[in-house]
Write a protein that holds these residues in place. Structure first.
Motif, PDB file in Angstrom:
ATOM      1  N   SER A 358      -2.167 -39.962 -14.090  1.00 31.75           N
ATOM      2  CA  SER A 358      -0.817 -39.762 -14.536  1.00 31.75           C
ATOM      3  C   SER A 358      -0.354 -38.714 -14.518  1.00 31.75           C
ATOM      4  N   MET A 359      -1.461 -37.769 -14.258  1.00 27.85           N
ATOM      5  CA  MET A 359      -1.412 -36.467 -14.144  1.00 27.85           C
ATOM      6  C   MET A 359      -1.234 -36.279 -12.299  1.00 27.85           C
ATOM      7  N   ASN A 360      -1.220 -36.668 -11.316  1.00 29.78           N
ATOM      8  CA  ASN A 360      -1.837 -37.026 -10.030  1.00 29.78           C
ATOM      9  C   ASN A 360       0.160 -37.342 -10.069  1.00 29.78           C
ATOM     10  N   LYS A 361       1.006 -38.304 -11.391  1.00 27.70           N
ATOM     11  CA  LYS A 361       1.726 -39.302 -10.613  1.00 27.70           C
ATOM     12  C   LYS A 361       3.281 -38.104 -11.633  1.00 27.70           C
ATOM     13  N   ILE A 362       3.027 -37.046 -12.536  1.00 27.62           N
ATOM     14  CA  ILE A 362       3.898 -36.144 -12.511  1.00 27.62           C
ATOM     15  C   ILE A 362       3.291 -34.868 -11.717  1.00 27.62           C
ATOM     16  N   PHE A 363       2.595 -34.673 -11.140  1.00 24.95           N
ATOM     17  CA  PHE A 363       2.928 -33.682 -10.696  1.00 24.95           C
ATOM     18  C   PHE A 363       3.401 -33.572  -9.241  1.00 24.95           C
ATOM     19  N   ALA A 364       2.399 -35.166  -8.628  1.00 22.55           N
ATOM     20  CA  ALA A 364       3.238 -34.996  -7.244  1.00 22.55           C
ATOM     21  C   ALA A 364       4.696 -35.081  -7.569  1.00 22.55           C
ATOM     22  N   LEU A 489       0.151 -27.863 -19.630  1.00 24.68           N
ATOM     23  CA  LEU A 489      -1.185 -27.202 -19.497  1.00 24.68           C
ATOM     24  C   LEU A 489      -2.126 -27.898 -18.966  1.00 24.68           C
ATOM     25  N   ALA A 490      -2.522 -28.799 -19.681  1.00 20.44           N
ATOM     26  CA  ALA A 490      -3.502 -29.525 -18.700  1.00 20.44           C
ATOM     27  C   ALA A 490      -2.969 -29.848 -17.482  1.00 20.44           C
ATOM     28  N   ILE A 491      -2.266 -29.894 -17.097  1.00 22.03           N
ATOM     29  CA  ILE A 491      -1.693 -31.293 -15.281  1.00 22.03           C
ATOM     30  C   ILE A 491      -2.071 -29.536 -15.038  1.00 22.03           C
TER      31      ILE A 491
END
Length: 587
Positions: A358-364, A489-491
């Protein structure tokens, strides 16, 4: 083979340090990985981009033809076992192909829908008979797959679906009735993964052949972007589906759906990376060629800043992506996936890193949005004209933040999952918060290097999470605005650390001189992000407390954010010079 106990838990990066020796980076590609990269990129450049105009005009049969050509090169079967004609390669190989295909505009959706969500449910949850019947055709491209989850009234809330499945009197098949919305590949799909509620309540996955009587399609959606992909309604009117086409177990379709989305989100991030590299290449080339006031616009400070930030975000998403790919490979290598239920075992393993996916999906996808937007800006008025590819990339990028669970939904997943895992004892949240309290009580200390700033980002997450739990307890998950900011913050902590670990590994292996561009981009990103994170933390704390309590929390925040920053303007100039010289993304 890695032991499960040796692998980090999903989300554990927030609660401890990671050694750079333990992360996978693009610099670790094997010879086979590099050959696969050349093959996939060659296919996209020579075959997909060469017919992009025809794809955008939906030339009949072209998407299916390209899928078959991809099959001839082995690009459709990377995740499929050899027993069913696949290659069964590692997740780094899968990531490489997804990244390269991401350069291919709308075809990335076509091929991703075919090899990902359109076939992985069978790979992971199908019976041997189902795999034998469908997967060889998926590999060759003779059978095109599609995924039918969304409905007109059920998008993010997939479990509210209205599509029904009722058992026939003779018990041999189910009758499916309902409508599925926004289904990629629908015009030429040979099979659909369809979700329906048996007797109106048992949410179940089915494999539905496209030529089934009663299955029809709506007209093509007129989309903002990804125009070359087929997107239609799939209408089910008493469609007979044999009982042997139930996928996994009755009433457990949500297990199939949610596990497939983990990998789908990760692959979408890889697509976004490929598209971002392409946008940067177009922007750098244009900036080098376009002259104003007698000089290439690449020489202007504000254009340099844009090129630099585009490259930085691309470097960071690449670092996150392949770090996560290494985690996925690590856990899969430690599992026995040889039996008929091996796919389910693999899906459970991948679920460990659902947070990172999920972090990758959001950031990318958000970084991609930034990169293509700045790409248009660098092109000026020409960037708004369809004869320039950057205009299409801009339109195509917008859907990425909606696909595979909106970024809003993915944001809510992150803190809630962390809390649940902490409650189970899988993550040391309380211990980390206590350690932070002791650090603050001791007065804290100025963070003077990148490693210290990364820890400051993690501390901001812990501080604000603890304050949220103090006020709301388990009801914190209902405060979506706060949860979303905690996710940010976590991402960003994961992003900062991923870039830094990659750079540290490069310095150790290549030396400081060869790794200087990586070092510049990492420092610029960390310096440029930490102040943004502090403002998010202040906003969270201001929503949680007031008066003396807020004043005390803000003092605690100040204790963890004392820092010394570097000269980002100078770093941006150096990075932009490297981008302009290469004429593309290069590290």
């Amino acid at each position: 083979m890695n032991r499960m106990s040796d692998l980090p838990k999903g989300g554990s990066f927030l609660f401890g340090e990671t050694r750079f020796q333990d992360v996978f980076t693009p610099e670790d590609f094997t010879l086979e990985h590099k050959m696969l990269y050349r093959t996939a990129m060659g296919f996209v450049t020579d075959r997909v981009l060469a017919v992009m105009e025809e794809l955008e005009e939906k030339r009949d049969g072209l998407n299916k033809q390209l899928i078959q050509e991809a099959g001839e090169l082995g690009l459709n079967g990377l995740d499929i076992p050899e027993e069913y004609d696949g290659l069964d390669l590692d997740k780094i190989s899968t990531t490489i192909v997804a990244e390269c295909i991401g350069k291919g505009g709308s075809f990335a959706m076509t091929q991703g829908g075919h090899t990902g969500i359109g076939s992985m449910p069978i790979v992971m949850f199908g019976t041997h008979e189902q795999k034998k019947k469908y997967l060889p055709g998926i590999v060759s491209g003779e059978k095109a797959g599609a995924y039918a989850l969304t409905e007109p009234g059920a998008g993010s809330d997939a479990m509210s679906a209205k599509t029904r499945a009722d058992l026939s009197p003779d018990g041999k098949y189910y009758l499916l009735n309902g409508t599925k919305q926004f289904i990629t590949n629908s015009a030429f799909a040979d099979l659909f993964i369809v979700y329906a509620k048996i007797a109106g309540d048992k949410y179940t996955a089915f494999i539905v052949d496209a030529d089934s009587e009663g299955l029809s399609l709506g007209p093509e959606e007129k989309k903002m972007g990804i125009k070359g992909s087929s997107t239609r309604q799939v209408i089910l009117d008493n469609v007979k589906v044999p009982v042997e086409n139930i996928l996994f177990e009755i009433g457990r379709g949500h297990i199939v759906a949610f596990n497939i989305l983990n990998l789908g989100r990760y692959k979408l991030a890889a697509n976004a990376l490929g598209a971002s590299k392409h946008a940067l290449e177009l922007a750098a080339a244009y900036a080098n060629e376009r002259k104003q006031f007698g000089t290439p616009i690449a020489n202007f400070g504000l254009i340099k800043e844009k090129l630099a930030k585009m490259a930085i975000k691309t470097y960071v998403m690449e670092s996150m992506l392949y770090r996560t790919g290494g985690l996925l490979d690590g856990i899969l290598h430690g599992l026995d996936t040889s039996g008929e239920n091996g796919g389910q075992v693999a899906a459970k393993g991948i679920e460990e890193y659902a947070l990172e996916c999920s972090m990758n999906k959001i950031f990318a996808t958000e970084a991609q949005g930034y990169v293509v937007d700045e790409g248009v800006q660098i092109h000026g008025g020409y960037g708004y004209c369809s004869e320039y590819s950057i205009e299409r990339l801009y339109r195509d990028a917008r859907i990425y933040r909606i696909f595979e669970g909106t970024n809003e939904i993915n944001r809510t997943i992150i803190p809630i999952t962390l809390l649940r895992r902490a409650d189970k004892g899988d993550l040391p949240l309380q211990e980390a918060v206590q350690k932070l309290k002791e650090y603050i009580a001791a007065g804290g200390a100025a963070r003077e290097d990148e490693a210290g700033l990364i820890q400051a980002a993690k501390d901001m997450f812990l501080l604000t999470m603890a304050a949220g739990l103090q006020k709301y307890g388990k009801n914190l998950q209902k405060e979506q605005e706060i949860v979303g900011k905690l996710a940010d913050l976590a991402i960003q902590a994961f992003a900062m650390e991923s870039a830094w670990l990659r750079t540290q590994k490069a310095v150790a292996n290549e030396g400081e001189t060869k790794a200087k561009l990586k070092s510049w981009m990492t420092s610029a990103f960390i310096y440029g992000t930490i102040g943004y994170l502090e403002s998010i933390a202040k906003e969270i704390l201001s929503a949680l407390a007031e008066g003396q309590e807020l004043e005390s929390l803000l003092k605690d925040l100040q204790a963890v954010t004392q820092c010394t920053l570097g000269n980002t303007i100078a770093l941006h100039r150096d990075i932009a010079a490297a981008v302009s010289e290469a004429g593309k993304y290069a590290v």
